[in-house]
Design a protein around this motif. Structure first.
Motif, PDB file in Angstrom:
ATOM      1  N   LEU A 174       0.831  -1.196   0.000  1.00 28.09           N
ATOM      2  CA  LEU A 174       0.000   0.000   0.000  1.00 28.09           C
ATOM      3  C   LEU A 174       0.871   1.253   0.000  1.00 28.09           C
ATOM      4  CD1 LEU A 174      -2.569  -1.178   2.708  1.00 28.09           C
ATOM      5  CD2 LEU A 174      -2.844  -1.283   0.216  1.00 28.09           C
ATOM      6  N   GLY A 175       0.222   2.408  -0.022  1.00 27.14           N
ATOM      7  CA  GLY A 175       0.947   3.669  -0.017  1.00 27.14           C
ATOM      8  C   GLY A 175       1.901   3.798   1.165  1.00 27.14           C
ATOM      9  N   ASN A 176       3.121   4.287   0.895  1.00 25.95           N
ATOM     10  CA  ASN A 176       4.194   4.501   1.878  1.00 25.95           C
ATOM     11  C   ASN A 176       4.891   3.210   2.298  1.00 25.95           C
ATOM     12  OD1 ASN A 176       3.723   7.342   2.008  1.00 25.95           O
ATOM     13  ND2 ASN A 176       1.989   6.959   3.382  1.00 25.95           N
ATOM     14  N   LEU A 188       7.899  -7.005   2.436  1.00 22.74           N
ATOM     15  CA  LEU A 188       7.135  -5.793   2.723  1.00 22.74           C
ATOM     16  C   LEU A 188       7.705  -5.123   3.963  1.00 22.74           C
ATOM     17  CD1 LEU A 188       4.642  -4.079   1.900  1.00 22.74           C
ATOM     18  CD2 LEU A 188       3.310  -5.456   3.505  1.00 22.74           C
ATOM     19  N   ASN A 189       8.241  -3.932   3.778  1.00 21.17           N
ATOM     20  CA  ASN A 189       8.871  -3.180   4.873  1.00 21.17           C
ATOM     21  C   ASN A 189       9.924  -4.027   5.582  1.00 21.17           C
ATOM     22  OD1 ASN A 189       7.167  -0.912   4.395  1.00 21.17           O
ATOM     23  ND2 ASN A 189       5.522  -1.931   5.531  1.00 21.17           N
ATOM     24  N   GLY A 190      10.670  -4.783   4.787  1.00 31.03           N
ATOM     25  CA  GLY A 190      11.778  -5.569   5.304  1.00 31.03           C
ATOM     26  C   GLY A 190      11.434  -6.943   5.826  1.00 31.03           C
ATOM     27  N   GLU A 191      10.121  -7.278   5.827  1.00 28.70           N
ATOM     28  CA  GLU A 191       9.680  -8.574   6.352  1.00 28.70           C
ATOM     29  C   GLU A 191       8.989  -9.382   5.241  1.00 28.70           C
ATOM     30  OE1 GLU A 191      10.299  -9.711   9.353  1.00 28.70           O
ATOM     31  OE2 GLU A 191      11.221  -7.840  10.066  1.00 28.70           O
ATOM     32  N   PRO A 192       9.099 -10.722   5.279  1.00 28.44           N
ATOM     33  CA  PRO A 192       8.408 -11.545   4.278  1.00 28.44           C
ATOM     34  C   PRO A 192       6.891 -11.350   4.362  1.00 28.44           C
ATOM     35  CG  PRO A 192      10.051 -12.833   5.479  1.00 28.44           C
ATOM     36  CD  PRO A 192       9.927 -11.531   6.203  1.00 28.44           C
ATOM     37  N   GLU A 193       6.265 -11.143   3.223  1.00 31.54           N
ATOM     38  CA  GLU A 193       4.813 -10.995   3.158  1.00 31.54           C
ATOM     39  C   GLU A 193       4.222 -12.316   2.685  1.00 31.54           C
ATOM     40  OE1 GLU A 193       1.441 -10.572   3.590  1.00 31.54           O
ATOM     41  OE2 GLU A 193       2.429  -8.691   4.158  1.00 31.54           O
ATOM     42  N   LEU A 194       3.795 -13.136   3.639  1.00 29.55           N
ATOM     43  CA  LEU A 194       3.375 -14.509   3.340  1.00 29.55           C
ATOM     44  C   LEU A 194       2.086 -14.575   2.536  1.00 29.55           C
ATOM     45  CD1 LEU A 194       4.258 -16.225   6.741  1.00 29.55           C
ATOM     46  CD2 LEU A 194       5.647 -16.009   4.676  1.00 29.55           C
ATOM     47  N   VAL A 215       9.637   2.261  -2.968  1.00 35.06           N
ATOM     48  CA  VAL A 215       8.698   2.894  -2.046  1.00 35.06           C
ATOM     49  C   VAL A 215       7.419   3.224  -2.822  1.00 35.06           C
ATOM     50  CG1 VAL A 215       8.262   4.842  -0.509  1.00 35.06           C
ATOM     51  CG2 VAL A 215      10.571   3.864  -0.658  1.00 35.06           C
ATOM     52  N   VAL A 216       6.296   2.757  -2.305  1.00 35.88           N
ATOM     53  CA  VAL A 216       5.014   2.992  -2.967  1.00 35.88           C
ATOM     54  C   VAL A 216       4.511   4.383  -2.589  1.00 35.88           C
ATOM     55  CG1 VAL A 216       2.653   2.180  -3.272  1.00 35.88           C
ATOM     56  CG2 VAL A 216       4.502   0.532  -2.844  1.00 35.88           C
ATOM     57  N   PRO A 217       4.227   5.249  -3.551  1.00 35.23           N
ATOM     58  CA  PRO A 217       3.725   6.592  -3.233  1.00 35.23           C
ATOM     59  C   PRO A 217       2.395   6.537  -2.485  1.00 35.23           C
ATOM     60  CG  PRO A 217       4.455   6.460  -5.529  1.00 35.23           C
ATOM     61  CD  PRO A 217       4.435   5.057  -5.004  1.00 35.23           C
ATOM     62  N   GLU A 218       2.152   7.542  -1.677  1.00 36.50           N
ATOM     63  CA  GLU A 218       0.888   7.613  -0.939  1.00 36.50           C
ATOM     64  C   GLU A 218      -0.287   7.665  -1.917  1.00 36.50           C
ATOM     65  OE1 GLU A 218      -1.176  10.287   2.631  1.00 36.50           O
ATOM     66  OE2 GLU A 218       0.797  10.817   1.834  1.00 36.50           O
ATOM     67  N   GLY A 219      -1.352   6.951  -1.579  1.00 37.95           N
ATOM     68  CA  GLY A 219      -2.525   6.930  -2.438  1.00 37.95           C
ATOM     69  C   GLY A 219      -2.412   5.972  -3.606  1.00 37.95           C
ATOM     70  N   ARG A 235       5.805  -4.384 -11.398  1.00 36.34           N
ATOM     71  CA  ARG A 235       7.256  -4.488 -11.586  1.00 36.34           C
ATOM     72  C   ARG A 235       7.698  -3.754 -12.847  1.00 36.34           C
ATOM     73  NH1 ARG A 235       7.691 -10.856 -11.667  1.00 36.34           N
ATOM     74  NH2 ARG A 235       5.683 -10.472 -12.714  1.00 36.34           N
ATOM     75  N   TYR A 236       6.802  -3.635 -13.820  1.00 36.99           N
ATOM     76  CA  TYR A 236       7.145  -3.057 -15.113  1.00 36.99           C
ATOM     77  C   TYR A 236       6.664  -1.627 -15.287  1.00 36.99           C
ATOM     78  CZ  TYR A 236       7.844  -8.019 -15.999  1.00 36.99           C
ATOM     79  OH  TYR A 236       8.258  -9.322 -15.915  1.00 36.99           O
ATOM     80  N   TRP A 237       5.497  -1.295 -14.738  1.00 32.31           N
ATOM     81  CA  TRP A 237       4.959   0.048 -14.960  1.00 32.31           C
ATOM     82  C   TRP A 237       4.690   0.821 -13.671  1.00 32.31           C
ATOM     83  CZ3 TRP A 237       0.475  -1.017 -12.561  1.00 32.31           C
ATOM     84  CH2 TRP A 237      -0.136  -2.257 -12.776  1.00 32.31           C
ATOM     85  N   GLY A 238       5.133   0.283 -12.526  1.00 29.80           N
ATOM     86  CA  GLY A 238       5.061   1.036 -11.282  1.00 29.80           C
ATOM     87  C   GLY A 238       3.763   0.851 -10.504  1.00 29.80           C
ATOM     88  N   ALA A 239       3.637   1.622  -9.449  1.00 33.54           N
ATOM     89  CA  ALA A 239       2.464   1.532  -8.581  1.00 33.54           C
ATOM     90  C   ALA A 239       1.226   2.067  -9.302  1.00 33.54           C
ATOM     91  CB  ALA A 239       2.693   2.291  -7.288  1.00 33.54           C
ATOM     92  N   LEU A 240       0.082   1.716  -8.748  1.00 30.03           N
ATOM     93  CA  LEU A 240      -1.206   2.015  -9.366  1.00 30.03           C
ATOM     94  C   LEU A 240      -2.003   2.960  -8.466  1.00 30.03           C
ATOM     95  CD1 LEU A 240      -3.522   1.026 -11.458  1.00 30.03           C
ATOM     96  CD2 LEU A 240      -4.109  -0.570  -9.619  1.00 30.03           C
ATOM     97  N   PRO A 241      -2.564   4.059  -9.003  1.00 31.58           N
ATOM     98  CA  PRO A 241      -3.411   4.937  -8.176  1.00 31.58           C
ATOM     99  C   PRO A 241      -4.623   4.179  -7.642  1.00 31.58           C
ATOM    100  CG  PRO A 241      -2.802   6.023 -10.228  1.00 31.58           C
ATOM    101  CD  PRO A 241      -2.373   4.592 -10.367  1.00 31.58           C
ATOM    102  N   GLU A 242      -4.936   4.370  -6.383  1.00 34.07           N
ATOM    103  CA  GLU A 242      -6.105   3.692  -5.794  1.00 34.07           C
ATOM    104  C   GLU A 242      -7.385   4.019  -6.549  1.00 34.07           C
ATOM    105  OE1 GLU A 242      -6.419   4.521  -1.661  1.00 34.07           O
ATOM    106  OE2 GLU A 242      -4.531   3.557  -1.129  1.00 34.07           O
TER     107      GLU A 242
END
Length: 267
Positions: A174-176, A188-194, A215-219, A235-242
C-alpha cells in the motif's frame, strides 16, 4: 370500446418485461407491482452487498426466472379471462411504447452504472496471470462498495497504459510501504509478506526472483500477478493509483470447471 385481449400479445409483452402483459390484459396495479418487484429486489440485493457474492447472483437469476415465468402465465391467464374487455385510457399503443421506453431507460441505467448504483460488477477472466486462483474463462463477481484496500486483495483495475483495458492482480503493498522481492519472496517493509507467497513453479524467471526495494507513493498500491513469470504488473509500470481500482474480486460464480464454481477469493 369493447375489445378482446389476445393471450399471445400478453405473453410477448410479459417477456419484454414482467408487468407489461398485465397492463395490456387489464390489471395495471398488478403490472406495476411486478415491475417494482423486479427492480426493487435487484436494488435491495445490490445495496446489501449480495450481488458481489456467487450465491447472491445465483439467487437473482433464479428469482428473475421465476418472476418472468409467473408474469407470463398470469398475464396469459388474465387475457383469456377478459373475453369482453372495455379498453382503458392506458390501453393505447403509445402508452405501451412509453412504458417500454421507461423500462429500457431504467434497465440501461442499472446495467451501465451497476458498479456505482448496485455495488457490484461481473467480469470474465481473459488471461492467466492470476493462476492458479483464477483461470481463463472464470466469471468473477467484484465488490465495488468496499473501498478499504488491503494487502492480499485481488482487485480489478484499469491498466495504466490503456485505461480501456481491465487487469486483475493482487495487492502486495500500500501507499508509503517499501516493497521488494528477494529469492522469489515478496518483502514488505523488510519482512516476508506470506499472503503474497506463490509456488516456486510460478516464479522461475529472474524478474520474479529478485526486485530492488521500491517505495510505494501515498494513495497508490503495488500489484503483482500470482503467476509472476506471466504477469504484466507493477514491476514493469510502477504503482497504481487507488482511484484506478474498480473493486475487490470476491467469488467465482461460474466456471468451465464445476469444482471452481462458488469459490471465494480469499486474501
Amino acid at each position: 370500446m369493447i375489445k378482446k385481449r389476445k393471450p399471445i400479445v400478453a405473453l410477448v409483452l410479459s417477456i419484454l418485461s414482467p408487468g407489461l402483459g398485465h397492463v395490456y390484459a387489464g390489471n395495471v396495479k398488478k403490472g406495476l407491482l411486478l415491475f417494482l418487484l423486479q427492480y426493487g429486489v435487484l436494488f435491495l440485493l445490490g445495496k446489501l452487498g449480495l450481488l458481489s457474492t456467487a450465491y447472491g447472483i445465483w439467487f437473482l437469476i433464479l428469482f428473475l426466472a421465476c418472476l418472468y415465468l409467473y408474469a407470463m402465465f398470469s398475464a396469459v391467464r388474465l387475457a383469456l379471462a377478459n373475453k369482453t374487455y372495455e379498453l382503458k385510457p392506458y390501453n393505447r399503443w403509445y402508452w405501451y411504447l412509453a412504458i417500454f421506453a421507461l423500462i429500457l431507460v431504467v434497465s440501461q441505467t442499472l446495467i451501465s452504472s451497476r458498479g456505482s448504483i448496485l455495488g457490484f460488477e461481473l467480469y470474465q477472466v481473459p488471461s492467466n496471470p492470476m493462476k492458479p486462483i483464477l483461470q481463463p474463462g472464470d466469471y468473477i463477481s467484484v465488490d465495488t462498495q468496499d473501498q478499504s484496500l488491503n494487502i492480499g486483495d485481488v482487485v480489478v483495475f484499469r491498466y495504466p497504459n490503456n485505461r480501456q483495458v481491465l487487469f486483475t492482480q493482487r495487492i502486495v503493498a500500500l501507499g508509503n510501504d517499501k516493497v521488494a522481492i528477494k529469492d522469489g519472496q515478496v518483502m514488505l517493509n523488510g519482512e516476508p509478506e506470506l499472503i503474497s507467497s506463490v509456488d516456486e513453479s510460478f516464479r522461475c524467471s529472474d524478474v520474479s526472483i529478485s526486485m530492488p526495494e521500491r517505495v510505494v507513493p501515498e494513495g497508490q498500491v503495488f500489484v503483482l500477478g500470482d503467476w509472476r513469470d506471466n504477469s504484466n504488473d507493477s514491476r514493469y509500470w510502477g504503482a497504481l493509483p487507488e482511484s484506478d481500482v474498480i473493486g475487490i474480486v470476491t467469488y467465482i460464480w461460474l466456471s468451465k470447471e464445476f469444482s471452481r464454481i462458488g469459490n471465494k477469493i480469499k486474501r
